[in-house]
Design a protein around this motif. Sequence first.
Motif, short mmCIF file in Angstrom:
data_model
loop_
_atom_site.label_atom_id
_atom_site.label_comp_id
_atom_site.label_asym_id
_atom_site.label_seq_id
_atom_site.Cartn_x
_atom_site.Cartn_y
_atom_site.Cartn_z
N LEU A 171 1.53 -15.11 -0.44
CA LEU A 171 2.13 -14.86 -1.75
C LEU A 171 1.94 -13.40 -2.16
CD1 LEU A 171 3.52 -15.97 -4.32
CD2 LEU A 171 1.23 -16.51 -5.17
N PHE A 172 0.74 -12.89 -1.96
CA PHE A 172 0.45 -11.49 -2.29
C PHE A 172 1.30 -10.55 -1.43
CE2 PHE A 172 -2.46 -7.71 -2.13
CZ PHE A 172 -2.34 -7.38 -3.46
N ALA A 173 1.44 -10.85 -0.15
CA ALA A 173 2.26 -10.03 0.74
C ALA A 173 3.72 -10.06 0.30
CB ALA A 173 2.12 -10.51 2.18
N TRP A 174 4.22 -11.23 -0.07
CA TRP A 174 5.61 -11.35 -0.51
C TRP A 174 5.85 -10.55 -1.78
CZ3 TRP A 174 7.72 -14.22 -4.77
CH2 TRP A 174 9.11 -14.29 -4.76
N GLN A 175 4.92 -10.64 -2.75
CA GLN A 175 5.06 -9.86 -3.98
C GLN A 175 5.00 -8.37 -3.69
OE1 GLN A 175 1.92 -11.45 -6.41
NE2 GLN A 175 3.29 -12.89 -7.43
N SER A 176 4.16 -7.96 -2.78
CA SER A 176 4.05 -6.55 -2.42
C SER A 176 5.31 -6.07 -1.72
CB SER A 176 2.84 -6.33 -1.51
OG SER A 176 1.67 -6.73 -2.16
N TRP A 177 5.87 -6.92 -0.88
CA TRP A 177 7.11 -6.56 -0.19
C TRP A 177 8.24 -6.37 -1.20
CZ3 TRP A 177 11.83 -9.13 0.46
CH2 TRP A 177 12.69 -8.54 1.38
N ARG A 178 8.30 -7.27 -2.18
CA ARG A 178 9.33 -7.13 -3.22
C ARG A 178 9.12 -5.85 -4.02
NH1 ARG A 178 10.14 -11.90 -6.90
NH2 ARG A 178 11.85 -10.57 -7.55
N ALA A 179 7.87 -5.52 -4.34
CA ALA A 179 7.57 -4.29 -5.08
C ALA A 179 7.92 -3.07 -4.24
CB ALA A 179 6.10 -4.26 -5.46
N MET A 180 7.74 -3.16 -2.94
CA MET A 180 8.05 -2.04 -2.06
C MET A 180 9.56 -1.80 -2.04
SD MET A 180 6.55 -1.38 1.76
CE MET A 180 7.31 -2.80 2.48
N GLN A 181 10.35 -2.85 -2.12
CA GLN A 181 11.80 -2.71 -2.13
C GLN A 181 12.28 -2.03 -3.42
OE1 GLN A 181 13.42 -3.41 0.69
NE2 GLN A 181 11.40 -3.99 1.43
N ALA A 182 11.58 -2.29 -4.52
CA ALA A 182 11.99 -1.75 -5.81
C ALA A 182 11.28 -0.45 -6.16
CB ALA A 182 11.71 -2.78 -6.90
N ALA A 183 10.34 -0.01 -5.33
CA ALA A 183 9.52 1.16 -5.67
C ALA A 183 10.33 2.44 -5.59
CB ALA A 183 8.32 1.25 -4.73
N SER A 184 9.96 3.36 -6.46
CA SER A 184 10.58 4.68 -6.45
C SER A 184 9.64 5.64 -5.73
CB SER A 184 10.81 5.14 -7.89
OG SER A 184 9.59 5.19 -8.58
N PRO A 185 10.14 6.80 -5.33
CA PRO A 185 9.26 7.77 -4.67
C PRO A 185 8.10 8.15 -5.58
CG PRO A 185 11.55 8.47 -4.56
CD PRO A 185 11.50 7.26 -5.43
N ALA A 186 6.98 8.48 -4.97
CA ALA A 186 5.77 8.78 -5.72
C ALA A 186 5.89 10.09 -6.47
CB ALA A 186 4.58 8.85 -4.78
N PRO A 187 5.79 10.05 -7.81
CA PRO A 187 5.77 11.30 -8.56
C PRO A 187 4.39 11.96 -8.43
CG PRO A 187 5.52 9.45 -10.05
CD PRO A 187 5.75 8.89 -8.67
N ALA A 188 4.35 13.24 -8.69
CA ALA A 188 3.07 13.94 -8.65
C ALA A 188 2.20 13.40 -9.78
CB ALA A 188 3.29 15.43 -8.82
N ARG A 189 0.96 13.02 -9.43
CA ARG A 189 0.07 12.43 -10.41
C ARG A 189 -1.23 13.18 -10.45
NH1 ARG A 189 1.15 6.06 -9.43
NH2 ARG A 189 3.19 6.05 -10.36
N ASP A 190 -1.86 13.05 -11.55
CA ASP A 190 -3.15 13.68 -11.75
C ASP A 190 -4.22 12.92 -10.98
OD1 ASP A 190 -5.30 14.18 -14.61
OD2 ASP A 190 -4.93 15.49 -12.91
N ALA A 191 -5.19 13.62 -10.42
CA ALA A 191 -6.26 12.97 -9.66
C ALA A 191 -7.08 12.04 -10.54
CB ALA A 191 -7.15 14.03 -9.03
N GLU A 192 -7.14 12.30 -11.83
CA GLU A 192 -7.90 11.47 -12.75
C GLU A 192 -7.33 10.05 -12.81
OE1 GLU A 192 -10.97 10.67 -15.38
OE2 GLU A 192 -10.63 12.46 -14.18
N GLU A 193 -6.03 9.92 -12.61
CA GLU A 193 -5.39 8.61 -12.67
C GLU A 193 -5.81 7.72 -11.52
OE1 GLU A 193 -0.85 6.92 -12.62
OE2 GLU A 193 -1.22 8.87 -13.49
N HIS A 194 -6.19 8.29 -10.40
CA HIS A 194 -6.56 7.53 -9.21
C HIS A 194 -8.07 7.39 -9.05
CE1 HIS A 194 -2.51 7.15 -7.85
NE2 HIS A 194 -2.32 8.46 -7.90
N ARG A 195 -8.82 7.74 -10.06
CA ARG A 195 -10.27 7.67 -9.97
C ARG A 195 -10.74 6.22 -9.91
NH1 ARG A 195 -13.19 9.27 -15.06
NH2 ARG A 195 -13.30 7.05 -15.18
#
Length: 163
Positions: free
Chosen positions: A58-82
């Motif tokens: 189920l988790f893989a299926w939801q991730s696959w669906r999110a991958m289909q709808a995902a947009s290219p990664a915008p530049a993000r601040d390192a603080e956001e990924h802490r």
Amino acid sequence: MTKRGAAAELALGLGIAALGAFLLYETGEIRVAPVYAKVGPRVIPYLVGGITAALGLLFAWQSWRAMQAASPAPARDAEEHRTDWLPIGAIAIGLIQQILLFEPLGFMPTAAILFFCVAYGFGSRRYLRDAGIAIAIAVIAYVGFVHVLGLNLPAGGLFGGGT
């Protein structure tokens, strides 16, 4: 979510599903004595393996669906990924104390501490309520394991000095 993040989650989901499949396979290798009529030592491992595999898929299926709808990664601040290490540390402390103190203290105290640490790790700050619930769950689990399933868990020095 970025495509890269969704791809990592897809891999994680497939890994969890593979773990569930491994649990199911290994459960089939458990030798069962003919004494067991319906409920034997395979029931709970089959249940855990099946649920693990299903949730992984189920988790893989939801991730696959999110991958289909995902947009290219915008530049993000390192603080956001802490990484927030406090919840990870709280749960790790709970697990480590259970490993180290299981024999001397027994199941109920170490399980209650573990449950409390997990509640804290998930963000709860209602300490008295969490402690009460942790103790109740530990006692219920102990009674279930020892008196219902017939397993031999150490009660520890606080509750009778042994199994």
